[in-house]
Design a protein around this motif. Structure first.
Motif, PDB file in Angstrom:
ATOM      1  N   ARG A 143      -3.932   2.070  -4.519  1.00 46.78           N
ATOM      2  CA  ARG A 143      -5.059   2.462  -3.682  1.00 46.78           C
ATOM      3  C   ARG A 143      -5.490   1.347  -2.740  1.00 46.78           C
ATOM      4  O   ARG A 143      -5.920   1.602  -1.611  1.00 46.78           O
ATOM      5  N   ALA A 144      -5.437   0.106  -3.189  1.00 45.42           N
ATOM      6  CA  ALA A 144      -5.892  -1.027  -2.378  1.00 45.42           C
ATOM      7  C   ALA A 144      -5.202  -2.290  -2.876  1.00 45.42           C
ATOM      8  O   ALA A 144      -4.654  -2.333  -3.987  1.00 45.42           O
ATOM      9  N   THR A 145      -5.229  -3.293  -2.033  1.00 44.60           N
ATOM     10  CA  THR A 145      -4.674  -4.595  -2.400  1.00 44.60           C
ATOM     11  C   THR A 145      -5.600  -5.687  -1.891  1.00 44.60           C
ATOM     12  O   THR A 145      -6.236  -5.549  -0.841  1.00 44.60           O
ATOM     13  N   GLN A 171      -6.962  -1.520 -12.440  1.00 43.62           N
ATOM     14  CA  GLN A 171      -7.438  -0.184 -12.096  1.00 43.62           C
ATOM     15  C   GLN A 171      -8.414  -0.254 -10.919  1.00 43.62           C
ATOM     16  O   GLN A 171      -9.255  -1.141 -10.830  1.00 43.62           O
ATOM     17  N   TYR A 172      -8.279   0.692 -10.016  1.00 41.75           N
ATOM     18  CA  TYR A 172      -9.119   0.720  -8.818  1.00 41.75           C
ATOM     19  C   TYR A 172     -10.556   1.088  -9.176  1.00 41.75           C
ATOM     20  O   TYR A 172     -10.803   1.989  -9.970  1.00 41.75           O
ATOM     21  N   ILE A 219      -4.768   0.197  -8.622  1.00 40.76           N
ATOM     22  CA  ILE A 219      -4.024   1.451  -8.732  1.00 40.76           C
ATOM     23  C   ILE A 219      -4.922   2.554  -9.270  1.00 40.76           C
ATOM     24  O   ILE A 219      -6.009   2.309  -9.817  1.00 40.76           O
ATOM     25  N   ASP A 220      -4.456   3.798  -9.113  1.00 41.03           N
ATOM     26  CA  ASP A 220      -5.165   4.956  -9.660  1.00 41.03           C
ATOM     27  C   ASP A 220      -5.119   4.918 -11.183  1.00 41.03           C
ATOM     28  O   ASP A 220      -4.231   4.319 -11.792  1.00 41.03           O
ATOM     29  N   GLY A 238       0.740   5.233  -6.037  1.00 34.88           N
ATOM     30  CA  GLY A 238      -0.251   4.871  -7.035  1.00 34.88           C
ATOM     31  C   GLY A 238      -1.132   3.717  -6.633  1.00 34.88           C
ATOM     32  O   GLY A 238      -2.175   3.487  -7.269  1.00 34.88           O
ATOM     33  N   LEU A 281       0.818  -1.214   0.000  1.00 39.43           N
ATOM     34  CA  LEU A 281       0.000   0.000   0.000  1.00 39.43           C
ATOM     35  C   LEU A 281       0.854   1.268   0.000  1.00 39.43           C
ATOM     36  O   LEU A 281       0.374   2.334  -0.397  1.00 39.43           O
TER      37      LEU A 281
END
Length: 381
Positions: free
Chosen positions: A309-311, A364-365, A332-333, A307, A303
């Motif tokens: 945002r989440a995992t 992509q997030y 990612i963003d 770039g 994290l």
């Protein structure tokens, strides 16, 4: 050239040659250079491997493990034969118990050597990870064999405690027990692995970051050598107990019950000494998170990559005590560069945790990921 139709002058001849088949143009000069063959492009270091080239054969750590096992197996076999003869002459169950443990150690070391050889076989479409886990299976077989032999000897010791119809030669028992102690000390020295010890304390499962740089496996030692070393330590404790019992029986023959009592007590110690190895082997076979790597530190490291945002779908497991594997999805963003994120995330996992293999998927997030059940973190065990 006069046979070419319409070749009245040189200019007309040149014009006609331009439309002839290629076989007639062998002696013409090329005005443009031939296109160069494409050169192979070297992939970035972070592409999918930690090492630039796969290592063939045994690693230096496993070569050292094989040399240790060869030497210890030879010493163990020689002194095992001596203990069998000495135990028979002394009529000592404790000596025969120690010899049986040495026999179990010889078998386990030979199995470990076989597993080390098997682990060098290359990966196939059926065994995509290769044969690394054979080392873990060899350690499991070693522990199980020791437990079975010890169980039989515990039963024989209990029978001797119930019936006192046996005689022990104190002198032969004392000599054989002294040699057994020296043999176990020699084998423990041969199998001892240099480097930081493996902690089983409160910090054993915590995250210990490595220095930034090329990632190396955590120095926990070879699984097979470690299992054999634990066996030798258990046998050393038993040999010391047998030596103490032989001294007592030599000077006080009426206390011959010390022979089955020492067998009983120190066989239990040998069983207890293998418990940590059995626990680690079962953790590996159950695809558990390695003890030296924490789930939260790995998640926080991913994290922290710019770039990300989440995992989710973060999985950590091991093929051996030193071969750790990780896989995860990185959300990612939309403005982030996927290649840069992949390179940075892989580099941090390799350098900080020493993973041997990392598989990361960049996507992509989406806001819906926060409510997705499959994207939630697993609960605390």
């Amino acid at each position: 050239w006069r046979q070419v139709p319409g070749a009245e002058n040189i200019e007309h001849l040149k014009l006609r040659l331009q439309v002839l088949p290629p076989t007639l143009l062998l002696f013409t000069e090329h005005s443009e250079p031939l296109p160069e063959e494409p050169k192979p492009v070297e992939m970035p270091f972070h592409h999918c491997h930690r090492d630039p080239l796969p290592q063939q054969g045994l690693t230096p750590e496993r070569l050292q493990a094989r040399r240790q096992l060869y030497a210890a197996c030879a010493v163990c076999f020689v002194f095992m034969a001596g203990e069998v003869v000495g135990g028979y002459l002394a009529h000592s169950l404790a000596i025969m118990t120690d010899a049986a443990h040495l026999l179990a150690d010889v078998g386990s070391m030979m199995g470990s050597l076989f597993s080390l050889w098997l682990s060098t076989r290359p990966a196939t479409r059926t065994m995509t990870f290769g044969w690394h886990r054979s080392e873990t299976l060899g350690a499991l077989a070693s522990v199980v064999s020791l437990w079975m032999v010890t169980g039989i000897l515990l039963y024989l010791a209990f029978i001797r405690l119930l019936h006192s119809d046996y005689h022990i030669e104190g002198g032969a028992m004392l000599l054989t027990a002294s040699i057994a102690v020296c043999a176990n000390l020699l084998m423990a020295f041969v199998l001892h692995q240099a480097g930081p010890p493996h902690s089983h304390g409160s910090r054993g499962a915590e995250y210990a970051p490595l220095e930034e740089g090329p990632g190396e496996p955590l120095p926990l030692g070879n699984t097979s050598v470690r299992a054999a070393f634990v066996h030798v330590l258990g046998d050393l404790l038993q040999s010391l107990g047998v030596l103490a019992a032989s001294i007592l029986i030599y000077f006080k023959p009426q206390y011959k019950a010390a022979d089955p009592i020492s067998t009983f007590l120190f066989s239990i110690c040998a069983l207890g000494s293998t418990a940590p190895t059995l626990r680690d082997v079962l953790r590996i076979l159950m695809e558990g998170t390695p003890r030296s790597v924490g789930f939260e530190p790995v998640r926080d490291t991913l994290l922290s990559v710019p770039g990300v945002r989440a995992t989710h779908e973060l999985h950590l497991w091991a093929l051996t005590l030193t071969y750790h594997v990780a896989s995860a999805h990185l959300a990612i963003d939309s403005t982030a560069d996927p290649e840069a994120v992949l390179a940075e995330a892989s580099s941090r996992l390799y350098s900080r945790f020493g993973f041997s293999s990392c598989t990361l998927q960049v996507e992509q997030y989406q806001p819906e990921m926060a409510q997705c059940l499959r994207c939630q973190e697993p609960p605390q065990a």
